[in-house]
Design a protein around this motif. Structure first.
Motif, PDB file in Angstrom:
ATOM      1  N   THR A  83       0.603  -1.470  -0.361  1.00  0.00           N
ATOM      2  CA  THR A  83      -0.220   0.339   0.077  1.00  0.00           C
ATOM      3  C   THR A  83       1.130   1.208  -0.134  1.00  0.00           C
ATOM      4  N   LEU A  84       0.812   2.135  -0.705  1.00  0.00           N
ATOM      5  CA  LEU A  84       0.974   3.214  -0.990  1.00  0.00           C
ATOM      6  C   LEU A  84       0.830   4.887   0.036  1.00  0.00           C
ATOM      7  N   LEU A  85       1.502   5.396   1.048  1.00  0.00           N
ATOM      8  CA  LEU A  85       1.022   6.647   1.783  1.00  0.00           C
ATOM      9  C   LEU A  85       1.040   7.618   1.178  1.00  0.00           C
ATOM     10  N   ILE A 103       1.304   1.464 -11.242  1.00  0.00           N
ATOM     11  CA  ILE A 103       2.736   1.314 -10.741  1.00  0.00           C
ATOM     12  C   ILE A 103       4.065   2.172 -11.458  1.00  0.00           C
ATOM     13  N   SER A 104       3.923   1.934 -13.190  1.00  0.00           N
ATOM     14  CA  SER A 104       4.175   3.076 -13.771  1.00  0.00           C
ATOM     15  C   SER A 104       4.510   4.353 -12.688  1.00  0.00           C
ATOM     16  N   THR A 105       4.450   5.384 -12.012  1.00  0.00           N
ATOM     17  CA  THR A 105       3.873   6.389 -11.870  1.00  0.00           C
ATOM     18  C   THR A 105       4.845   6.376  -9.999  1.00  0.00           C
ATOM     19  N   VAL A 106       4.768   4.972  -9.583  1.00  0.00           N
ATOM     20  CA  VAL A 106       5.975   4.742  -8.511  1.00  0.00           C
ATOM     21  C   VAL A 106       7.440   3.558  -8.798  1.00  0.00           C
ATOM     22  N   ALA A 107       7.197   2.954  -9.699  1.00  0.00           N
ATOM     23  CA  ALA A 107       8.073   2.072  -9.733  1.00  0.00           C
ATOM     24  C   ALA A 107       9.783   1.802  -9.685  1.00  0.00           C
ATOM     25  N   LYS A 108       9.839   3.258 -10.509  1.00  0.00           N
ATOM     26  CA  LYS A 108      11.190   3.650  -9.771  1.00  0.00           C
ATOM     27  C   LYS A 108      11.626   3.881  -8.404  1.00  0.00           C
ATOM     28  N   ALA A 109      10.808   5.432  -7.880  1.00  0.00           N
ATOM     29  CA  ALA A 109      10.741   4.594  -6.068  1.00  0.00           C
ATOM     30  C   ALA A 109      10.743   3.888  -4.916  1.00  0.00           C
ATOM     31  N   LEU A 110      10.524   2.464  -6.177  1.00  0.00           N
ATOM     32  CA  LEU A 110       9.661   1.214  -5.192  1.00  0.00           C
ATOM     33  C   LEU A 110      11.107   0.928  -5.177  1.00  0.00           C
ATOM     34  N   LYS A 111      11.696   0.644  -6.065  1.00  0.00           N
ATOM     35  CA  LYS A 111      13.261  -0.042  -6.805  1.00  0.00           C
ATOM     36  C   LYS A 111      13.670   0.460  -5.934  1.00  0.00           C
ATOM     37  N   GLU A 112      14.379   2.024  -5.531  1.00  0.00           N
ATOM     38  CA  GLU A 112      15.192   3.175  -4.943  1.00  0.00           C
ATOM     39  C   GLU A 112      15.473   2.482  -2.953  1.00  0.00           C
ATOM     40  N   VAL A 113      14.061   2.081  -2.586  1.00  0.00           N
ATOM     41  CA  VAL A 113      13.696   1.517  -1.577  1.00  0.00           C
ATOM     42  C   VAL A 113      13.608  -0.339  -1.293  1.00  0.00           C
ATOM     43  N   ARG A 173       2.435  18.560  -0.697  1.00  0.00           N
ATOM     44  CA  ARG A 173       1.413  17.790  -0.098  1.00  0.00           C
ATOM     45  C   ARG A 173       1.534  17.447  -1.289  1.00  0.00           C
ATOM     46  N   GLY A 174      -0.372  16.728  -1.997  1.00  0.00           N
ATOM     47  CA  GLY A 174      -0.335  16.105  -2.506  1.00  0.00           C
ATOM     48  C   GLY A 174       0.317  15.024  -3.475  1.00  0.00           C
ATOM     49  N   VAL A 175       1.589  14.517  -2.752  1.00  0.00           N
ATOM     50  CA  VAL A 175       2.425  13.042  -3.308  1.00  0.00           C
ATOM     51  C   VAL A 175       1.920  12.097  -1.852  1.00  0.00           C
ATOM     52  N   LEU A 176       2.815  10.955  -3.315  1.00  0.00           N
ATOM     53  CA  LEU A 176       3.174   9.889  -1.940  1.00  0.00           C
ATOM     54  C   LEU A 176       4.482   9.914  -1.799  1.00  0.00           C
ATOM     55  N   PRO A 201       9.397  12.066  -2.601  1.00  0.00           N
ATOM     56  CA  PRO A 201       8.045  12.314  -2.646  1.00  0.00           C
ATOM     57  C   PRO A 201       7.754  12.781  -4.315  1.00  0.00           C
ATOM     58  N   ILE A 202       6.627  11.929  -4.090  1.00  0.00           N
ATOM     59  CA  ILE A 202       5.898  11.868  -6.225  1.00  0.00           C
ATOM     60  C   ILE A 202       4.137  12.147  -5.889  1.00  0.00           C
TER      61      ILE A 202
END
Length: 153
Positions: free
Chosen positions: A43-45, A139-149, A68-71, A122-123
């Motif tokens: 789950t994204l926050l 998922i394409s919106t957050v794929a890079k950020a997920l990989k980084e963590v 604000r307005g960010v993942l 933040p995204i």
């Protein structure tokens, strides 16, 4: 998950500032709501544009300059369940940092996360219009950020 256009998505859990900050820093053991969500798992926050001013003040957090307005992160949502009275008391103490200055009460349902990870950056994301309880993010919106963590799909 897939949305109606067959795009793979991850559900996002929106919170006012500073709740995600408190979750990610370990100062809040769980988030609560008055309603039960049947989802468990990744789950994204999402930090919305609103602020729980008294909670931020109790923790000495200045909302100015906070994106604000960010993942802001990701975690694994444990099965949602009803709170016990002891858990409600604990979360209310966490909300007000034991100052006794916050009048926000815990909701009836406990949303507990494990393996929380803060994104390096933040995204920005615009959820659907109107009152939003939950929403899905491609998922394409957050794929890079997920990989980084270190989260692999």
């Amino acid at each position: 998950m897939r949305n109606s256009t067959n795009v793979k998505t991850i559900p996002a859990f929106p919170n006012s500032f500073p709740y995600n900050e408190l979750l990610l820093s370990g100062k809040l053991s769980a988030k609560t709501r008055t309603w039960r969500w049947g989802h468990a798992g990744l789950t994204l926050l999402y930090t919305s544009t609103s602020t729980a001013r008294d909670v931020a003040d109790a923790h000495g957090l200045d909302p100015k300059g906070t994106p604000r307005g960010v993942l802001v992160g990701v975690g694994e949502l444990v099965s949602v369940r009803e709170l016990t009275d002891a858990e409600a008391d604990q979360i209310e103490r966490e909300f007000d940092n034991n100052t006794g200055t916050v009048s926000i009460g815990a909701g009836a349902y406990r949303y507990e996360f494990k393996n929380l990870k803060r994104f390096k950056r933040p995204i920005p994301f615009k959820p659907p219009q109107g009152a939003v309880r939950l929403f899905n993010v491609p998922i394409s919106t957050v794929a890079k950020a997920l990989k980084e963590v270190g989260v692999s799909l």
